[in-house]
Each structure stands twice: as C-alpha cells, then as structure tokens.
Design a protein around this motif. Structure first.
Motif, short mmCIF file in Angstrom:
data_model
loop_
_atom_site.label_atom_id
_atom_site.label_comp_id
_atom_site.label_asym_id
_atom_site.label_seq_id
_atom_site.Cartn_x
_atom_site.Cartn_y
_atom_site.Cartn_z
N ALA A 13 0.44 -28.26 4.12
CA ALA A 13 0.11 -29.04 5.31
C ALA A 13 0.54 -28.22 6.53
O ALA A 13 1.52 -27.47 6.47
CB ALA A 13 0.84 -30.38 5.28
N PHE A 14 -0.19 -28.38 7.60
CA PHE A 14 0.09 -27.60 8.80
C PHE A 14 0.29 -28.52 10.00
O PHE A 14 -0.45 -29.49 10.17
CB PHE A 14 -1.08 -26.64 9.08
CG PHE A 14 -1.29 -25.62 8.00
CD1 PHE A 14 -0.51 -24.47 7.96
CD2 PHE A 14 -2.24 -25.81 7.01
CE1 PHE A 14 -0.68 -23.53 6.96
CE2 PHE A 14 -2.42 -24.88 6.01
CZ PHE A 14 -1.64 -23.74 5.98
N ASP A 15 1.31 -28.19 10.83
CA ASP A 15 1.58 -28.95 12.04
C ASP A 15 0.65 -28.54 13.17
O ASP A 15 0.36 -29.33 14.05
CB ASP A 15 3.03 -28.75 12.50
CG ASP A 15 4.02 -29.33 11.51
OD1 ASP A 15 3.66 -30.28 10.77
OD2 ASP A 15 5.17 -28.85 11.48
N THR A 16 0.24 -27.29 13.16
CA THR A 16 -0.66 -26.78 14.20
C THR A 16 -1.92 -26.25 13.53
O THR A 16 -1.90 -25.88 12.36
CB THR A 16 0.01 -25.65 15.02
OG1 THR A 16 0.41 -24.61 14.12
CG2 THR A 16 1.24 -26.16 15.77
N PRO A 17 -3.02 -26.22 14.26
CA PRO A 17 -4.29 -25.80 13.66
C PRO A 17 -4.24 -24.40 13.06
O PRO A 17 -3.50 -23.53 13.52
CB PRO A 17 -5.27 -25.83 14.84
CG PRO A 17 -4.66 -26.76 15.82
CD PRO A 17 -3.17 -26.60 15.67
N VAL A 18 -5.04 -24.22 12.03
CA VAL A 18 -5.17 -22.94 11.34
C VAL A 18 -6.56 -22.39 11.60
O VAL A 18 -7.55 -23.11 11.49
CB VAL A 18 -4.95 -23.11 9.82
CG1 VAL A 18 -5.29 -21.83 9.07
CG2 VAL A 18 -3.53 -23.54 9.53
N LYS A 19 -6.63 -21.12 11.94
CA LYS A 19 -7.90 -20.44 12.13
C LYS A 19 -8.13 -19.52 10.94
O LYS A 19 -7.41 -18.54 10.77
CB LYS A 19 -7.89 -19.63 13.43
CG LYS A 19 -7.75 -20.49 14.67
CD LYS A 19 -7.69 -19.63 15.91
CE LYS A 19 -7.49 -20.49 17.13
NZ LYS A 19 -7.37 -19.67 18.34
N SER A 72 -8.98 -10.39 17.11
CA SER A 72 -9.03 -11.84 17.22
C SER A 72 -7.66 -12.44 17.03
O SER A 72 -6.68 -11.73 16.81
CB SER A 72 -10.01 -12.41 16.19
OG SER A 72 -9.47 -12.25 14.90
N ASN A 73 -7.61 -13.74 17.09
CA ASN A 73 -6.33 -14.44 16.89
C ASN A 73 -6.42 -15.37 15.68
O ASN A 73 -5.96 -16.51 15.71
CB ASN A 73 -5.94 -15.21 18.15
CG ASN A 73 -6.96 -16.29 18.49
OD1 ASN A 73 -8.06 -16.31 17.96
ND2 ASN A 73 -6.59 -17.18 19.38
N LEU A 74 -6.97 -14.86 14.59
CA LEU A 74 -7.10 -15.64 13.37
C LEU A 74 -5.78 -15.65 12.60
O LEU A 74 -4.98 -14.73 12.70
CB LEU A 74 -8.22 -15.06 12.51
CG LEU A 74 -9.61 -15.13 13.14
CD1 LEU A 74 -10.55 -14.13 12.50
CD2 LEU A 74 -10.15 -16.54 13.02
#
Length: 175
Positions: A13-19, A72-74
């Motif tokens: 699970a992630f608290d902030t979005p994942v790219k 990029s910032n992936l």
C-alpha cells in the motif's frame, strides 16, 4: 499430484501516488496484450496508474527504461516482452543482453519488474502471458511495486542513475 504452490506477497500500500511505466515490446501482439492486461489489473488492485511505452523488441527495453529514468520522475518500471527460441543463437543474445541490461539498471537503484518471457515456443508464451492464468505481466508489475515500497521504506529517493558530475579536490569545479 499438483505442482508446488507458489506464494505471492500481498501488494504493498502506498501513502503517496506511484508513477509506474511499462516498457513493452508488441512483437507478438496477442502476448503483449495479455501482459499489459495483467500488469494493469495488478496496478488497479494497488491503486497505481500504469503508463505504457512501446519499443520494437526486447533488446530496446533496458535502453528505454534507462532513458526514462534519466529524463522523468517515475518511481518504477515494468519490462514486458517475449523472446521465443528460433533456429539461431539470436535467442541467446536477446535473452542474455536484455536481462543483463535490466539487472544493471536495477543494481543502480531502479525499481524494475522483469516480465520478459523467454520461452521455447509460442504455446509456452501464451500460457505464461494469460492475464487470468500465470499472469507474468501482473507478476512483473507486482515485483516493481514491491521494490518501490522498499525504496520508499529505506528513504533513498531521488538518487541519480548513471554518471553524475563530481567536484574536483582542487579547484572545486564540477566536471
């Protein structure tokens, strides 16, 4: 007797979005479609959006991931493709070099799930790619998500990949 049971870790699970970016080769289009469907299903379960970039073949996948990482910032990458053994040693070259390229990128700190199928025949590829079957595309997406979770846990975000400018001991100039 059934084969061995395979255990899959629960999705993180992630608290902030994942790219997340899937770099995939549509060389075998129906295999590609199943791999992408499987990866998307796993990303949907984890609440992660998946972007897809297509490249001509498996050899181009590590290069495209390296370019994306620099420009990029992936957060992570999913490598998807299929290499089927033929009559020449080209199979060995493609399998070994694409795998080596992904491994080197991973050792530099990139979070990559490797879903490049390396099989003897088309039937093996179809079984492994099937989104509602072995789902190797989904497995590669899950692997990338687990590596992203670990990298966030250990707090090493924004680390450059590849060569970086260094400060000279004498004049303090950068090179």
């Amino acid at each position: 007797m059934a084969g061995p049971m395979h255990y899959s870790l629960p999705l993180p699970a992630f608290d902030t979005p994942v790219k997340l970016l899937a770099v995939a080769s549509p060389y075998y289009k129906d295999i590609f479609d199943q791999q992408i469907a499987g990866a998307r299903a796993i990303c949907d379960q984890a609440g992660v959006e998946l972007e897809v970039a297509e490249v001509p073949g498996a050899l181009e996948i590590p290069t495209a991931i390296g370019i994306a990482a620099r420009m990029s910032n992936l957060d992570g990458y999913v490598a998807l493709g299929c290499v089927i053994r033929g009559e020449t040693t080209h199979y060995d070259t493609v399998c070994n070099d694409s795998s080596r390229g992904l491994t080197l990128l991973g050792l530099q700190g990139l979070c990559i799930g490797n879903g490049i199928l390396t099989v003897e025949n088309y039937e093996q590829a179809a079984v492994r790619a099937q989104a509602d079957g072995q789902n190797k595309g989904g497995g590669a997406a899950a692997a990338a998500l687990h590596l992203i979770a670990l990298s966030r846990k250990w707090g090493r975000t924004g680390k450059p990949v590849g060569f970086t400018a260094t400060t000279l001991a004498k004049g303090g100039d950068t090179v």
